[in-house]
Design a protein around this motif. Structure first.
Motif, short mmCIF file in Angstrom:
data_model
loop_
_atom_site.label_atom_id
_atom_site.label_comp_id
_atom_site.label_asym_id
_atom_site.label_seq_id
_atom_site.Cartn_x
_atom_site.Cartn_y
_atom_site.Cartn_z
N ALA A 158 -5.64 3.08 -8.52
CA ALA A 158 -6.36 3.96 -7.60
C ALA A 158 -7.11 3.11 -6.60
N VAL A 159 -7.18 3.60 -5.36
CA VAL A 159 -7.92 2.91 -4.30
C VAL A 159 -8.86 3.91 -3.65
N GLY A 160 -10.02 3.45 -3.22
CA GLY A 160 -11.01 4.31 -2.59
C GLY A 160 -10.88 4.31 -1.08
N GLU A 172 -7.02 -5.95 -10.17
CA GLU A 172 -8.00 -5.45 -9.21
C GLU A 172 -7.92 -6.27 -7.95
N GLY A 202 -9.69 -1.54 -4.98
CA GLY A 202 -8.93 -0.70 -5.90
C GLY A 202 -8.35 -1.53 -7.01
N GLN A 251 -9.83 9.26 -3.15
CA GLN A 251 -8.94 8.24 -3.70
C GLN A 251 -7.49 8.52 -3.36
N GLY A 253 -4.07 7.55 -5.48
CA GLY A 253 -3.68 7.03 -6.78
C GLY A 253 -2.17 7.03 -6.95
#
Length: 441
Positions: A321-323, A284, A298, A140, A142
């Motif tokens: 947070a992003v994956g 989101e 994310g 992630q 963040g």
């Protein structure tokens, strides 16, 4: 050998590792423009940090965390002996709780100081059922902003997230930004009770998990992937009809700022975040292709009570947070692949064994001059060295043999045009570090 990587984990081959590094570089470029600086917390914390920050009723704490035990603690645990707090450790399932702990422990927010803007990147761990875009060890990026309560910072963080995705090459038309408000301690308890009552009135139509959540975390029923449950929950009360005046005013201000900035979004009153610390604004970003059912790239929201929950003074906060795995899938789905793994620009080929020491020394000189250089370490023939150079994709091959060493020169071959020229050895470092194939020809 029958050893395999643990289920739900991936080996990061060079192409993926390089892509992750490229994504992180883009994050650094974009986030720096908004005043964010890089920060890092440990991979594991005392379990209570996550239990207190995320919420004991969440699936993350209740089902998904990985415990970490020293040998001595594991022996005590096996014997049924109680463990001290600093022996009860867990791998981090998300980044916010650890950042909040670090900020409070180290006194990073002084009275009257500007907002603290941090970003981080690294591995997170959750014991979930592995599927496309969802792993047990995942990566992630963040962002956390602490100390700012105004709706302008909510809008700023959302806009920064959108700009980050655009900088990666994801077109805005392929993404959908959803926003909602989850209220605060003044209005959310009544809403939770309304959703709880709704679930209990529809127990015959909802899955067992949703019914269980009525007593633990009713809002999580909105996240159920069961199509029938989703259909039933569509008619549940909307939180926007129950917001207190302060939350309604804050939410309206965020939307107004997004409108002014020209950011397209949709209000989604069913959007909730799965962790207990969220209050007020939540958001989101989802994408149309590449991720299947797990189509969220994310998201995040505001968590104004988290620092206070840890024993600190009331401190507003928000983040997202992003994956990285999901971002890479989305990029690949639309054909926007990050730049290729860097390859050496120069290969030094030895005509015979007598030139190998000179080739090694020349490689060091060229590398010190800034060139990316490779040479043979497996005693290949000259023909095989050329094949290796071609496979590596180098632009130049420098050939050293008896004739070259005697004259203090090297034969420089362009792999693009196949033209060759004789160049003095002392001229090579400057020539190769500053020139392109077209310029040399």
């Amino acid at each position: 050998m029958n050893y395999r990587a643990p289920r739900g984990t991936n080996d990061l081959f060079p192409s993926v590792a390089h892509a992750f590094s490229w994504i992180e570089e883009k994050a650094h470029e974009v986030f720096a423009r908004y005043g964010y600086v890089l920060f890092e917390t440990p991979l594991f914390e005392q379990t209570e940090v996550f239990a207190r920050g995320i919420g004991t009723a969440t699936d993350v704490v209740g089902k998904e965390m990985f415990g970490v035990y020293s040998g001595a603690a594991a022996a005590k645990f096996a014997n049924g002996e109680p463990l001290k707090a600093d022996e009860q450790l867990s791998l981090r399932p998300e980044g916010t709780a650890g950042v909040a702990r670090a900020v409070l422990q180290n006194g990073l927010i002084a009275p009257g100081a500007p907002a603290l803007k941090l970003w981080y990147t690294g591995s997170m761990f959750r014991h979930e059922r592995p599927q496309k875009g969802r792993l047990r060890q995942f990566h992630q990026i963040g962002v956390e902003c602490l100390g700012a309560a105004e709706p302008s910072v909510d809008a700023e963080v959302i806009i920064m997230l959108v700009r980050f995705f655009e900088a990666l090459g994801l077109p805005s038309e392929s993404m959908r930004l959803y926003v909602n408000s989850m209220g605060d301690t003044a209005c959310r308890p009544a809403y939770r009770e309304a959703v709880r009552a709704y679930i209990l009135d529809h127990t015959d139509d909802l899955c067992d998990e949703c019914v269980r959540r009525a007593e633990t975390n009713p809002l999580r029923a909105f996240d159920c992937k069961n199509p029938r449950c989703s259909e039933i929950m569509d008619d549940a009360p909307a939180i926007t009809t129950m917001l207190c005046d302060d939350c309604a005013e804050h939410y309206a201000a965020v939307r107004s700022l997004l409108d002014t900035a020209g950011i397209s979004y949709e209000e989604n009153t069913r959007l909730v975040r799965g962790l207990d610390y969220y209050t007020r604004t939540v958001f989101e970003v989802q994408i149309d292709a590449g991720l299947g059912a797990q189509n969220a790239l994310g998201g995040g929201g505001r968590y104004d009570g988290l620092i206070e929950e840890f024993g600190g003074k009331p401190t507003p906060g928000l983040g997202f947070a992003v994956g990285l795995e999901r971002i890479l899938l989305a990029l690949e789905a639309q054909g926007t692949v990050p730049s290729k793994v860097p390859t050496p620009a120069v290969f030094i080929a030895s005509v015979d064994d007598g030139a190998r020491d000179a080739a090694f020394a020349l490689a060091l000189r060229l590398r010190d001059a800034g060139c990316a250089v490779e040479l043979d370490h497996q005693n290949r023939s000259l023909k095989s060295q050329f094949k290796l150079a071609d496979k590596l994709g180098v632009a130049w091959v420098v050939v050293l043999g008896p004739d070259e060493l005697a004259s203090g020169t090297a034969t420089l071959r362009s792999m693009e045009t196949h033209e060759e020229q004789s160049v003095a050895l002392e001229e090579l470092p400057e020539l190769l570090s500053a020139s392109t194939p077209a310029e040399l020809n």
